[in-house]
Write a protein that holds these residues in place. Structure first.
Motif, PDB file in Angstrom:
ATOM      1  N   THR A  89       0.558  15.840  14.744  1.00 21.99           N
ATOM      2  CA  THR A  89       1.889  16.283  14.124  1.00 21.99           C
ATOM      3  C   THR A  89       2.682  14.956  13.686  1.00 21.99           C
ATOM      4  O   THR A  89       3.639  14.781  14.288  1.00 21.99           O
ATOM      5  CB  THR A  89       2.258  17.635  14.333  1.00 21.99           C
ATOM      6  N   ASP A  90       2.472  14.821  12.252  1.00 23.00           N
ATOM      7  CA  ASP A  90       4.082  14.705  11.097  1.00 23.00           C
ATOM      8  C   ASP A  90       4.981  14.556  11.834  1.00 23.00           C
ATOM      9  O   ASP A  90       5.079  16.017  11.510  1.00 23.00           O
ATOM     10  CB  ASP A  90       3.684  14.435  10.039  1.00 23.00           C
ATOM     11  N   ASP A  91       6.049  13.767  11.937  1.00 24.14           N
ATOM     12  CA  ASP A  91       8.159  14.657  12.375  1.00 24.14           C
ATOM     13  C   ASP A  91       8.281  15.323  11.040  1.00 24.14           C
ATOM     14  O   ASP A  91       8.704  15.938  10.932  1.00 24.14           O
ATOM     15  CB  ASP A  91       8.712  13.326  12.282  1.00 24.14           C
ATOM     16  N   ARG A  92       7.345  15.479  10.095  1.00 27.31           N
ATOM     17  CA  ARG A  92       8.655  15.918   9.023  1.00 27.31           C
ATOM     18  C   ARG A  92       7.809  17.001   8.786  1.00 27.31           C
ATOM     19  O   ARG A  92       8.645  17.834   8.538  1.00 27.31           O
ATOM     20  CB  ARG A  92       7.774  14.578   7.438  1.00 27.31           C
ATOM     21  N   VAL A  93       6.710  17.044   9.537  1.00 22.97           N
ATOM     22  CA  VAL A  93       6.424  19.084   9.074  1.00 22.97           C
ATOM     23  C   VAL A  93       7.204  19.892   9.799  1.00 22.97           C
ATOM     24  O   VAL A  93       7.822  20.473   9.614  1.00 22.97           O
ATOM     25  CB  VAL A  93       4.793  18.667   9.914  1.00 22.97           C
ATOM     26  N   ILE A  94       7.824  18.962  11.178  1.00 22.29           N
ATOM     27  CA  ILE A  94       8.522  19.489  12.857  1.00 22.29           C
ATOM     28  C   ILE A  94       9.828  19.592  12.129  1.00 22.29           C
ATOM     29  O   ILE A  94      10.767  20.573  11.453  1.00 22.29           O
ATOM     30  CB  ILE A  94       8.811  18.867  13.834  1.00 22.29           C
ATOM     31  N   ILE A  95       9.924  18.885  10.848  1.00 20.69           N
ATOM     32  CA  ILE A  95      11.601  18.627  10.336  1.00 20.69           C
ATOM     33  C   ILE A  95      11.441  20.055   9.192  1.00 20.69           C
ATOM     34  O   ILE A  95      12.411  20.898   9.481  1.00 20.69           O
ATOM     35  CB  ILE A  95      11.996  17.250   9.687  1.00 20.69           C
ATOM     36  N   GLU A  96      10.735  20.408   8.694  1.00 17.85           N
ATOM     37  CA  GLU A  96      10.647  21.245   7.318  1.00 17.85           C
ATOM     38  C   GLU A  96      10.192  22.987   8.069  1.00 17.85           C
ATOM     39  O   GLU A  96      11.392  23.745   8.302  1.00 17.85           O
ATOM     40  CB  GLU A  96       9.226  20.539   6.701  1.00 17.85           C
ATOM     41  N   ALA A 125      11.695  19.196  18.184  1.00 15.90           N
ATOM     42  CA  ALA A 125      11.775  17.572  19.064  1.00 15.90           C
ATOM     43  C   ALA A 125      10.884  17.288  18.713  1.00 15.90           C
ATOM     44  O   ALA A 125       9.772  17.958  18.155  1.00 15.90           O
ATOM     45  CB  ALA A 125      11.332  18.826  20.376  1.00 15.90           C
ATOM     46  N   TYR A 126      10.652  16.282  18.213  1.00 19.98           N
ATOM     47  CA  TYR A 126      10.027  15.437  17.484  1.00 19.98           C
ATOM     48  C   TYR A 126       9.604  13.805  18.460  1.00 19.98           C
ATOM     49  O   TYR A 126      10.148  14.094  18.835  1.00 19.98           O
ATOM     50  CB  TYR A 126       9.778  15.496  16.014  1.00 19.98           C
ATOM     51  N   GLY A 127       9.313  13.057  17.502  1.00 22.56           N
ATOM     52  CA  GLY A 127       9.865  11.406  17.837  1.00 22.56           C
ATOM     53  C   GLY A 127       8.294  11.601  18.787  1.00 22.56           C
ATOM     54  O   GLY A 127       6.820  12.270  18.670  1.00 22.56           O
ATOM     55  N   ASP A 128       8.269  10.740  19.357  1.00 19.97           N
ATOM     56  CA  ASP A 128       7.355  10.500  20.984  1.00 19.97           C
ATOM     57  C   ASP A 128       7.897  11.675  22.081  1.00 19.97           C
ATOM     58  O   ASP A 128       7.157  11.052  23.059  1.00 19.97           O
ATOM     59  CB  ASP A 128       7.407   8.567  21.137  1.00 19.97           C
ATOM     60  N   THR A 129       8.903  11.829  21.703  1.00 20.35           N
ATOM     61  CA  THR A 129       9.296  12.437  23.231  1.00 20.35           C
ATOM     62  C   THR A 129       8.525  13.479  23.735  1.00 20.35           C
ATOM     63  O   THR A 129       8.595  14.137  24.982  1.00 20.35           O
ATOM     64  CB  THR A 129      11.065  12.095  23.264  1.00 20.35           C
TER      65      THR A 129
END
Length: 273
Positions: free
Chosen positions: A246-253, A194-198
């Motif tokens: 947190t930057d979304d890229r961190v979550i995706i990684e 789960a990332y972005g603004d939600t």
């Protein structure tokens, strides 16, 4: 020292009562029903089998508090004012009474159920019922356990989300994270994020509403077997969480890391990529 039930719920004529021990009926848990829909809970107390089990004037209704074995949540007292028993219209006509109304959903009772029977005579068991706990507020689902301790069955989370529990909602709206959905029947896992603004709350709400959250492999499972399959078999665990900034890229990684770590791709899992 235990406190007898009679201290908080003093019933003068227990021989006029039957106890409804409401528990899993093969489709729903009454505790979940009580939380999500009081009208549906009322129906549970008016349903009649062919046996006419509630053949006394009053029903003392207790709900199996399944998170704690041997504990029941007080669901109210009903007066039976009519009975039907023709063809498929088996039902009781019941009305709630005022006694103990302020304890409904708050009073937890310790009582060892005699077998699997759902209706017992109160006068035989009244003295063996004791107060387990008196909640400050009406029970509305499991308390938020902290981010590190979120590992719950789908059905439990469904109750939490349908009740919009503020402790869960405020906590999960403010973080991003990675989670795993484990299918207890197949043994397969789906890792998501789960990332972005939600935030996590919004993402998980999608799973609770649909059973699949729009993910291809889960869609296939639920399309073939229905959302009841998710209720029976899915367990959701929060693997890690990060602040909303947190930057979304961190979550995706991190999501990719957990897919590798848990073998959730290919024949061992439910992730396509």
């Amino acid at each position: 020292m235990s406190i007898p039930l009679s201290v908080l719920l003093n019933i003068q004529n227990p021989d006029r009562f039957k106890v409804h021990l409401a528990s899993w009926n093969g489709d729903s848990h009454p505790l979940d029903v009580f939380v999500r829909d009081r009208e549906e809970w009322h129906f549970w107390n008016s349903w009649r089998s062919g046996k006419d089990e509630f053949n006394r004037r009053y029903i003392l209704s207790l709900i199996d508090f399944y998170p704690e074995p041997g504990v029941w949540l007080f669901g109210g007292i009903y007066e039976v004012v009519g009975r039907k028993g023709h063809n498929f219209s088996h039902s009781y006509s019941v009305v709630p009474v005022d006694q103990g109304v302020d304890l409904i959903g708050r009073l937890k009772i310790y009582f060892r159920r005699p077998g699997r029977i759902r209706a017992i005579k109160l006068d035989r068991y009244y003295e063996g019922m004791h107060v387990s706990e008196l909640l400050k507020e009406v029970y509305s689902g499991a308390r938020f356990p902290g981010y590190e301790n979120i590992s719950h069955d789908f059905r439990t989370l469904e109750t939490v989300f349908s009740a919009h529990r503020p402790d869960w909602k405020s906590a999960l709206e403010s973080v991003k994270g990675v989670y795993v959905i484990y299918d207890k029947s197949s043994g397969k896992k789906y890792v998501g994020s789960a990332y972005g603004d939600t935030g996590i709350w919004s993402r998980w709400s999608s799973y609770i509403n649909s059973g699949h959250g729009g993910n291809d492999e889960l869609v296939s499972v639920i399309r073939d077997r229905g959302i009841e399959y998710a209720r029976e078999n899915f367990r959701i665990t929060l693997l890690e969480y990060r602040p909303a900034r947190t930057d979304d890229r961190v979550i995706i990684e991190r999501e990719s890391f957990w897919k590798e770590a848990l073998f959730s791709r290919g024949r061992w899992g439910l992730n396509k990529n």
